[in-house]
Design a protein around this motif. Structure first.
Motif, PDB file in Angstrom:
ATOM      1  N   SER A  17       0.876  -1.227   0.081  1.00  0.00           N
ATOM      2  CA  SER A  17       0.225   0.269   0.216  1.00  0.00           C
ATOM      3  C   SER A  17       0.933   1.151   0.076  1.00  0.00           C
ATOM      4  O   SER A  17       1.976   1.379   0.757  1.00  0.00           O
ATOM      5  CB  SER A  17      -0.649  -0.117   1.391  1.00  0.00           C
ATOM      6  N   ARG A  19       0.333   5.940   0.276  1.00  0.00           N
ATOM      7  CA  ARG A  19      -0.907   6.979  -0.334  1.00  0.00           C
ATOM      8  C   ARG A  19      -0.115   8.176  -0.369  1.00  0.00           C
ATOM      9  O   ARG A  19       0.494   8.297  -0.078  1.00  0.00           O
ATOM     10  CB  ARG A  19      -1.279   7.363   1.725  1.00  0.00           C
ATOM     11  N   TYR A  80      -6.191  13.250  -0.798  1.00  0.00           N
ATOM     12  CA  TYR A  80      -5.559  11.721  -0.961  1.00  0.00           C
ATOM     13  C   TYR A  80      -5.528  10.851  -2.348  1.00  0.00           C
ATOM     14  O   TYR A  80      -6.854  11.016  -2.753  1.00  0.00           O
ATOM     15  CB  TYR A  80      -5.803  11.317   0.117  1.00  0.00           C
ATOM     16  N   HIS A  82      -5.034   6.577  -1.757  1.00  0.00           N
ATOM     17  CA  HIS A  82      -4.753   5.365  -0.343  1.00  0.00           C
ATOM     18  C   HIS A  82      -5.467   4.298  -1.511  1.00  0.00           C
ATOM     19  O   HIS A  82      -6.228   4.030  -2.135  1.00  0.00           O
ATOM     20  CB  HIS A  82      -6.226   5.306   0.567  1.00  0.00           C
TER      21      HIS A  82
END
Length: 125
Positions: A17, A19, A80, A82
């Protein structure tokens, strides 16, 4: 004048992951549409996700639905992205972009007037 500055890119293994953040400044119109685009080497720039800052309405490209989430923090004027369950095919330069509009539904690059400098995302298998 509107300025957009991305950050948060990097290298990650598949399944990981990241961000991304995009700090925006210089706009006063609440009808400001923002989006994330990406461009891989040798490929055209493609839309990833868009959001209408006034009410949070969003749209996603099919390739990222269920894995990526676009959001804003209006108090911080920050956008953002994500990104979860990253795949090698997500490797690209990611750009945030904006324009003054109403629906904010488009993911067509030519519709966006303001662009950041980009942040690189590399996903290894």
């Amino acid at each position: 004048q509107v300025h957009l500055v991305e950050s948060g890119g990097g290298s990650v293994q598949a399944g990981g992951s990241l961000r991304l953040s995009c700090e925006a400044s210089g706009y006063t119109d609440s009808r400001f549409c923002m989006a994330w685009f990406r461009q891989a080497p040798g490929k055209e720039r493609e839309g990833v996700a868009s959001i209408r800052s006034s009410d949070g309405n969003t749209r996603y490209a099919d390739a990222v639905k269920g894995r990526f989430t676009i959001s804003t923090d209006n108090a911080k004027n920050t956008l953002y992205l994500h990104m979860n369950s990253l795949k090698p095919e997500d490797t690209a330069m990611y750009y945030c972009a904006g324009y003054v509009g109403v629906s904010c539904y488009t993911l067509i690059p030519g519709r966006y007037e303001y662009w950041g400098q980009g942040t690189q995302v590399t996903v290894s298998s």
